[in-house]
Structures are given as structure tokens and as C-alpha cells.
Scaffold this active site. Structure first.
Site, PDB file in Angstrom:
ATOM      1  N   GLU A  92     -26.159   8.194   0.192  1.00 56.76           N
ATOM      2  CA  GLU A  92     -26.191   7.153   1.353  1.00 56.76           C
ATOM      3  C   GLU A  92     -25.089   8.205   2.472  1.00 56.76           C
ATOM      4  O   GLU A  92     -24.631   9.623   2.058  1.00 56.76           O
ATOM      5  CB  GLU A  92     -25.080   6.504   0.844  1.00 56.76           C
ATOM      6  CG  GLU A  92     -25.181   5.586  -0.333  1.00 56.76           C
ATOM      7  CD  GLU A  92     -23.445   5.071  -1.177  1.00 56.76           C
ATOM      8  OE1 GLU A  92     -22.972   4.945  -0.298  1.00 56.76           O
ATOM      9  OE2 GLU A  92     -24.368   4.322  -2.518  1.00 56.76           O
ATOM     10  N   CYS A 105     -20.575  11.283   8.600  1.00 56.39           N
ATOM     11  CA  CYS A 105     -20.225  10.865   6.919  1.00 56.39           C
ATOM     12  C   CYS A 105     -21.125  11.619   6.110  1.00 56.39           C
ATOM     13  O   CYS A 105     -22.522  10.442   5.934  1.00 56.39           O
ATOM     14  CB  CYS A 105     -19.469  10.001   6.660  1.00 56.39           C
ATOM     15  SG  CYS A 105     -18.253  10.793   5.306  1.00 56.39           S
ATOM     16  N   CYS A 112     -21.657  12.302  -9.134  1.00 54.37           N
ATOM     17  CA  CYS A 112     -20.353  13.045  -8.913  1.00 54.37           C
ATOM     18  C   CYS A 112     -19.827  13.281 -10.368  1.00 54.37           C
ATOM     19  O   CYS A 112     -20.413  11.887 -10.529  1.00 54.37           O
ATOM     20  CB  CYS A 112     -19.098  12.516  -7.580  1.00 54.37           C
ATOM     21  SG  CYS A 112     -17.750  13.577  -7.515  1.00 54.37           S
ATOM     22  N   CYS A 116     -13.579  10.538 -10.489  1.00 52.18           N
ATOM     23  CA  CYS A 116     -12.024   9.765  -9.886  1.00 52.18           C
ATOM     24  C   CYS A 116     -12.064   8.411 -10.300  1.00 52.18           C
ATOM     25  O   CYS A 116     -13.119   7.817  -9.729  1.00 52.18           O
ATOM     26  CB  CYS A 116     -11.897   9.817  -8.529  1.00 52.18           C
ATOM     27  SG  CYS A 116     -11.825  11.522  -8.103  1.00 52.18           S
ATOM     28  N   CYS A 119     -13.162   5.717  -7.708  1.00 51.13           N
ATOM     29  CA  CYS A 119     -14.598   5.769  -6.494  1.00 51.13           C
ATOM     30  C   CYS A 119     -16.113   5.551  -7.367  1.00 51.13           C
ATOM     31  O   CYS A 119     -16.472   6.123  -8.295  1.00 51.13           O
ATOM     32  CB  CYS A 119     -14.541   7.927  -6.420  1.00 51.13           C
ATOM     33  SG  CYS A 119     -15.624   7.885  -5.159  1.00 51.13           S
ATOM     34  N   CYS A 333     -18.235   5.236   0.931  1.00 58.32           N
ATOM     35  CA  CYS A 333     -19.858   5.998  -0.065  1.00 58.32           C
ATOM     36  C   CYS A 333     -19.388   5.619  -1.296  1.00 58.32           C
ATOM     37  O   CYS A 333     -18.516   5.864  -2.093  1.00 58.32           O
ATOM     38  CB  CYS A 333     -19.363   7.200   0.104  1.00 58.32           C
ATOM     39  SG  CYS A 333     -20.865   7.370   1.722  1.00 58.32           S
TER      40      CYS A 333
HETATM   41  N1  SAH Z   1     -15.054  14.495  -3.068  1.00 59.63           N
HETATM   42  C1  SAH Z   1     -15.027  14.816  -1.662  1.00 59.63           C
HETATM   43  C2  SAH Z   1     -15.423  14.071  -0.818  1.00 59.63           C
HETATM   44  C3  SAH Z   1     -16.122  12.799  -1.112  1.00 59.63           C
HETATM   45  S1  SAH Z   1     -14.763  11.043  -0.839  1.00 59.63           S
HETATM   46  C4  SAH Z   1     -13.067  14.425  -1.981  1.00 59.63           C
HETATM   47  O1  SAH Z   1     -12.804  13.575  -3.322  1.00 59.63           O
HETATM   48  O2  SAH Z   1     -12.429  14.238  -1.421  1.00 59.63           O
HETATM   49  C5  SAH Z   1     -14.361  10.880   0.778  1.00 59.63           C
HETATM   50  C6  SAH Z   1     -13.508  10.299   0.267  1.00 59.63           C
HETATM   51  O3  SAH Z   1     -13.238   8.944  -0.087  1.00 59.63           O
HETATM   52  C7  SAH Z   1     -12.425  10.961  -0.534  1.00 59.63           C
HETATM   53  O4  SAH Z   1     -10.832  11.062   0.331  1.00 59.63           O
HETATM   54  C8  SAH Z   1     -11.943   9.945  -1.337  1.00 59.63           C
HETATM   55  O5  SAH Z   1     -10.658  10.184  -2.016  1.00 59.63           O
HETATM   56  C9  SAH Z   1     -11.997   8.913  -0.840  1.00 59.63           C
HETATM   57  N2  SAH Z   1     -12.438   7.317  -1.225  1.00 59.63           N
HETATM   58  C10 SAH Z   1     -13.173   7.400  -2.963  1.00 59.63           C
HETATM   59  N3  SAH Z   1     -13.156   6.323  -3.061  1.00 59.63           N
HETATM   60  C11 SAH Z   1     -12.950   5.009  -2.419  1.00 59.63           C
HETATM   61  C12 SAH Z   1     -12.179   4.328  -2.726  1.00 59.63           C
HETATM   62  N4  SAH Z   1     -11.892   3.396  -3.434  1.00 59.63           N
HETATM   63  N5  SAH Z   1     -11.069   3.241  -1.586  1.00 59.63           N
HETATM   64  C13 SAH Z   1     -10.628   4.588  -0.608  1.00 59.63           C
HETATM   65  N6  SAH Z   1     -11.000   6.015  -0.548  1.00 59.63           N
HETATM   66  C14 SAH Z   1     -11.450   5.794  -1.600  1.00 59.63           C
HETATM   67 FE1  SF4 Z   2     -16.031  12.272  -6.709  1.00 58.36          FE
HETATM   68 FE2  SF4 Z   2     -15.609  10.261  -5.338  1.00 58.36          FE
HETATM   69 FE3  SF4 Z   2     -13.550  11.531  -7.003  1.00 58.36          FE
HETATM   70 FE4  SF4 Z   2     -14.386  12.630  -3.954  1.00 58.36          FE
HETATM   71  S1  SF4 Z   2     -13.218  10.988  -4.664  1.00 58.36           S
HETATM   72  S2  SF4 Z   2     -14.634  14.073  -6.162  1.00 58.36           S
HETATM   73  S3  SF4 Z   2     -16.413  11.360  -4.688  1.00 58.36           S
HETATM   74  S4  SF4 Z   2     -15.689  11.093  -7.449  1.00 58.36           S
END
Ligand code: SAH
Ligand code: SF4
Length: 352
Positions: A92, A105, A112, A116, A119, A333
Site C-alpha cells: 500500500e 507515504c 512486517c 505491534c 497495527c 496502512c
Molecule cells: N514500522 C514503522 C513504520 C510504519 S508504521 C513504525 O512502526 O514506525 C507507521 C505509523 O503508523 C507508526 O507510527 C505506527 O505506530 C502507526 N500505526 C500503526 N497502526 C496504527 C493504528 N491502528 N492507529 C494509529 N497509528 C498506527
Molecule cells: Fe510493523 Fe506496524 Fe509495528 Fe510499524 S507499527 S513496526 S508496520 S507492526
């Protein structure tokens, strides 16, 4: 013979290849300009002879991204893309319009492995790393599809950029090359969940890019529960790495903080956050968490977010509440891909 990815080569590398192939240096420079500015097929290279184009297409290929789905927000002009890669994998990208120009973006991996809990990108694990060319192609496609010049890039799509360090490093070199897209380092932000050795390595490169840290909690127990990466490198190790990065680059660091009701939005969290960020030249972005269907997190109330921001600002930490773009099109994303794919990839635990 396996074809070579021409778009992941620097000008110098392409020149070296051409000399080895018995071709002239200036031809390599011409071809480089085509490839680096978004050309998708050798047949489009009008100042190159047909003979050379045929020779090149037997050796190289130009990785592109094919639009599978395109969603345009009715609320703002945000455009979200689901792209297919040469091997059928899907990623994406999001194009956002701000006052100062267009920001893309981009994704850095297919999936990944950091997992987390909040996410959508990490739910299925990691499938593979993206090549520099595939990161470039996302920027190019957003530009050509909308007839605009992309001015800023954020590495905040699917994937953990510092878990694909070498390809990301090469991408940064290529995208900033004035003979290519020429997007300067100062217009690029890289977001990481906190891969500490990667932050030190990035600092050593001393590039003026903005480092963005997905912090999301100021206490190790809460953060480890939300982000497995914190079990490997804790908050104190992460902040030390940030200080080192700042000392070398002199750049302000951004901290991302997704506000989750009853989890990380308490007064004690705001107090502790201010303490750990003391002495770091930084900016905190509060984002109401985007609920994904795989977890039961709920956005903090507007009032709680405002109070959290006021408390931090009062304690001397520059804080803003981030405007959400494309709220009607799953612009967070990982969410769009999840709708179209459902399979299992590599996970962080598997690699410990
Ligand atoms: N992996 C990297 C970059 C991609 S994620 C990272 O984690 O920083 C991009 C951003 O989106 C990160 O700050 C992540 O914590 C946030 N993010 C992911 N899922 C989310 C959600 N459900 N609500 C708000 N922010 C989210
Ligand atoms: Fe991976 Fe999502 Fe965690 Fe970023 S926030 S490191 S994309 S699992």
C-alpha cells in the site's frame, strides 16, 4: 538467465555495467535518467537505439507497481493505492495533499515481522523486503497517476524500514539524486518502531532526514505489551539511541503516540512521557488510534487527547494532535491489504 533490477542501480553502478558490456558511459547516463525519472519500459527510451534497447531488455528489467485498487477520499484529496509487485505480492501507499505540496507515504516491506498489537500491517507477519526500485516505483506512480510532483516522502507505510536497512539506505540515495526524482533528504521522514541498532547505523550515515519514533507508551510494561520490539530494546535504550542520532545530525526527532482509551492516555503517562523526553529536541504527535478489526482498542476521547496535549505542552514538550487524512478510505496502512489478502508470513518471535 535471471534479469537484473536496473532501477535499484546507482548511476555509477550502471556506468560500470555498461562499460563491461562494451557500451559507452554517456549511454548509461541516458538510460539512468530514463529509469530514475519513472520510465516503465525500455521501448519508451526514445534516444536509445532499438538494438541497445533490445540488448538491455535481455539483461535487465524495470520493476514497476501495478494499481490494483485506488481509493480517493471524499473528505480531502487523499488517495490510497493497493499495488501489485512483479511477483504478485501486494503493498500500500498513500498520497496526501498538504499546503506545502504532496507527500507520499510508502511501504518498505511486504507485511512486517514486528507484530505491534495495534497495527494491521504486522498481523500476517513479513513476506519479503522491498527492493529500492519498488520503493522508488511507489513515489513515481503517485506522481504520474495524479500528474503532480511529489515533494515529500514518509517511510510510514507497511513494514519496518530499519528491518530492511540496506535497501532503504539505497532508496534514500536514489530518490534524492538530482538526476532522478531529486527529493532532498530534508523532505524525507523515516519512521521506526525502535530497532535500536538500526537507529545507530542510520545516525552514522549522518543524513538530514527526519527520524520519527513510534513510541506509543512511556512505561516499559505498557509498551512491551503493545510492541514486541520493546522486549528486545527497552525505552531507555531507545531514547539513548535517539540522543545519539540527534547529537550527530542535529535534527529534531518526532515521536508518534497513538492514543488508546484507558491504555496509554492517563495523566501518569503524560507526566512520564515528559520526563523521558527531557533533553531531547523533539516534537510529539498524538494520533487517535485507528481501530482495526483484529483488536479491541478504542480511540481516546477528544477531551482526554486535548488534556494529554495540554499537559505535555505545559511541561515543555512541543505537542500537536495530528489531523487524520483519508478517514473514509482506510488510509491507515495495512488495512487495505488485509481486505484482499489473508495468509501467514514470518514473525519476529520466529527469529529470536
Ligand atoms: N514500522 C514503522 C513504520 C510504519 S508504521 C513504525 O512502526 O514506525 C507507521 C505509523 O503508523 C507508526 O507510527 C505506527 O505506530 C502507526 N500505526 C500503526 N497502526 C496504527 C493504528 N491502528 N492507529 C494509529 N497509528 C498506527
Ligand atoms: Fe510493523 Fe506496524 Fe509495528 Fe510499524 S507499527 S513496526 S508496520 S507492526
Amino acid at each position: 538467465m535471471q534479469l537484473k533490477d536496473i532501477r535499484s542501480l546507482s548511476k555509477e553502478e550502471l556506468v560500470a555495467d555498461f562499460l563491461e558490456l562494451g557500451e559507452k558511459k554517456f549511454r548509461a547516463e541516458q538510460v539512468y535518467k530514463w529509469v530514475a525519472s519513472g520510465c516503465e519500459d525500455f521501448s519508451e527510451m526514445t534516444n536509445i537505439s532499438k538494438e541497445l534497447r533490445e540488448k538491455l531488455s535481455a539483461i535487465y528489467f524495470i520493476p514497476t507497481v501495478k494499481i490494483v485498487k485506488k481509493l480517493v477520499s471524499k473528505l480531502d484529496e487523499t488517495v490510497k493505492y493497493l499495488y501489485e509487485l512483479y511477483d504478485g505480492e501486494r503493498i500500500e501507499s498513500v498520497l496526501m495533499k498538504y499546503n506545502h505540496g504532496y507527500t507520499v507515504c510508502i511501504s518498505t516491506q511486504v507485511g512486517c515481522r514486528m507484530g505491534c498489537s495495534f497495527c494491521a500491517s504486522g498481523i500476517e507477519g513479513l513476506f519479503r523486503n522491498l527492493y529500492p526500485s519498488e520503493m522508488l516505483a511507489q513515489v513515481m506512480k503517485a506522481g504520474t497517476d495524479n500528474g503532480i510532483r511529489v515533494s515529500n516522502i514518509v517511510l510510514m507505510g507497511m513494514g519496518e524500514p530499519l528491518d530492511n536497512f540496506d535497501n532503504v539506505k539505497k532508496f534514500l540515495e536514489l530518490v534524492s539524486d538530482p538526476d532522478g526524482l531529486g527529493i532532498g533528504y530534508r523532505h524525507i521522514s523515516l519512521s521506526t518502531s525502535g530497532v535500536v541498532p538500526g537507529i545507530y547505523k542510520l545516525g552514522e550515515l549522518n543524513l538530514p532526514i527526519t527520524l520519527s519514533i513510534s513510541l506509543h507508551a512511556p512505561f516499559d510494561d505498557i509498551r512491551s505489551d503493545m510492541m514486541k520490539v520493546n522486549r528486545r530494546w527497552n525505552i531507555s535504550e531507545l531514547i539513548n539511541a535517539c540522543k545519539d542520532y540527534q547529537k550527530i545530525t542535529g535534527r529534531r526527532i518526532s515521536f508518534e503516540y497513538a492514543m488508546i482509551k484507558g491504555k496509554n492516555d492517563t495523566d501518569a503517562c503524560a507526566q512520564r512521557l515528559a520526563e523521558i523526553l527531557k533533553g531531547v529536541m523533539c516534537h510529539v504527535n498524538l494520533i487517535p488510534v485507528n481501530p482495526v478489526k483484529e483488536n479491541d482498542y478504542v480511540k481516546s476521547d477528544q477531551k482526554a487527547i486535548r488534556q494529554f496535549a495540554e499537559k505535555l505542552n505545559g511541561l515543555g514538550i512541543n505537542t500537536t494532535v495530528r489531523r487524520t487524512l483519508g478517514g473514509d478510505i482506510d488510509a491507515s496502512c495495512g488495512q487495505l491489504r488485509r481486505k484482499y489478502e489473508n495468509k501467514g508470513g514470518e514473525r519476529y518471535e520466529d527469529l529470536q
